[in-house]
Scaffold this motif. Sequence first.
Motif, PDB file in Angstrom:
ATOM      1  N   LYS A  15     -52.562  25.487 -18.821  1.00 46.79           N
ATOM      2  CA  LYS A  15     -53.304  25.592 -17.550  1.00 46.79           C
ATOM      3  C   LYS A  15     -53.627  24.212 -16.988  1.00 46.79           C
ATOM      4  CE  LYS A  15     -56.596  27.921 -19.464  1.00 46.79           C
ATOM      5  NZ  LYS A  15     -56.112  27.961 -20.847  1.00 46.79           N
ATOM      6  N   SER A  16     -54.194  23.351 -17.809  1.00 47.97           N
ATOM      7  CA  SER A  16     -54.564  22.006 -17.347  1.00 47.97           C
ATOM      8  C   SER A  16     -53.342  21.185 -16.973  1.00 47.97           C
ATOM      9  CB  SER A  16     -55.372  21.273 -18.423  1.00 47.97           C
ATOM     10  OG  SER A  16     -56.594  21.936 -18.643  1.00 47.97           O
ATOM     11  N   LEU A  54     -60.322  18.808  -8.040  1.00 50.00           N
ATOM     12  CA  LEU A  54     -60.115  19.538  -9.271  1.00 50.00           C
ATOM     13  C   LEU A  54     -61.451  19.715  -9.978  1.00 50.00           C
ATOM     14  CD1 LEU A  54     -58.291  20.694 -11.512  1.00 50.00           C
ATOM     15  CD2 LEU A  54     -58.028  18.356 -12.349  1.00 50.00           C
ATOM     16  N   GLN A  69     -51.995  18.729  -8.762  1.00 49.67           N
ATOM     17  CA  GLN A  69     -52.869  17.725  -8.162  1.00 49.67           C
ATOM     18  C   GLN A  69     -52.087  16.452  -7.833  1.00 49.67           C
ATOM     19  OE1 GLN A  69     -56.037  16.134 -10.633  1.00 49.67           O
ATOM     20  NE2 GLN A  69     -57.325  15.840  -8.843  1.00 49.67           N
ATOM     21  N   VAL A 103     -52.190  22.406 -13.503  1.00 52.10           N
ATOM     22  CA  VAL A 103     -53.093  21.949 -12.447  1.00 52.10           C
ATOM     23  C   VAL A 103     -52.948  20.446 -12.235  1.00 52.10           C
ATOM     24  CG1 VAL A 103     -55.520  21.682 -11.817  1.00 52.10           C
ATOM     25  CG2 VAL A 103     -54.706  23.848 -12.713  1.00 52.10           C
ATOM     26  N   THR A 143     -62.752  21.117 -13.562  1.00 52.04           N
ATOM     27  CA  THR A 143     -62.340  21.626 -14.868  1.00 52.04           C
ATOM     28  C   THR A 143     -63.299  22.671 -15.399  1.00 52.04           C
ATOM     29  OG1 THR A 143     -63.473  19.808 -15.960  1.00 52.04           O
ATOM     30  CG2 THR A 143     -61.135  19.502 -15.468  1.00 52.04           C
TER      31      THR A 143
END
Length: 93
Positions: free
Chosen positions: A31-32, A51, A39, A35, A53
């Motif tokens: 997921k990170s 963003l 970004q 993203v 978190t």
Amino acid sequence: MAGPRGFERRLAARLQAGEHLFLYGPRGTGKSTLVGRLQRHFQAAGMPCGLSTTTAHLCDLTQAMERAYSGVDTGGIDRRRARGRLVMAADRR
């Protein structure tokens, strides 16, 4: 069948069109990473991108929007008014 990069391009196009993204899932599923790539894509294109978190509090989202729209003056006003200004900036963009 399109690979992950095709998926990312389609997702980026949907986000650029104004859709929202909510990711959830087990730890370690990328997921990170996803993203982060999105970004970097938007930043390279000169598009505002914030963003967060964590989304435990509405303030987390407000801070992400403040990073995306750093030119919007939110100092000295309450968080509710700050969010209003940030949403207006996003709508104009």
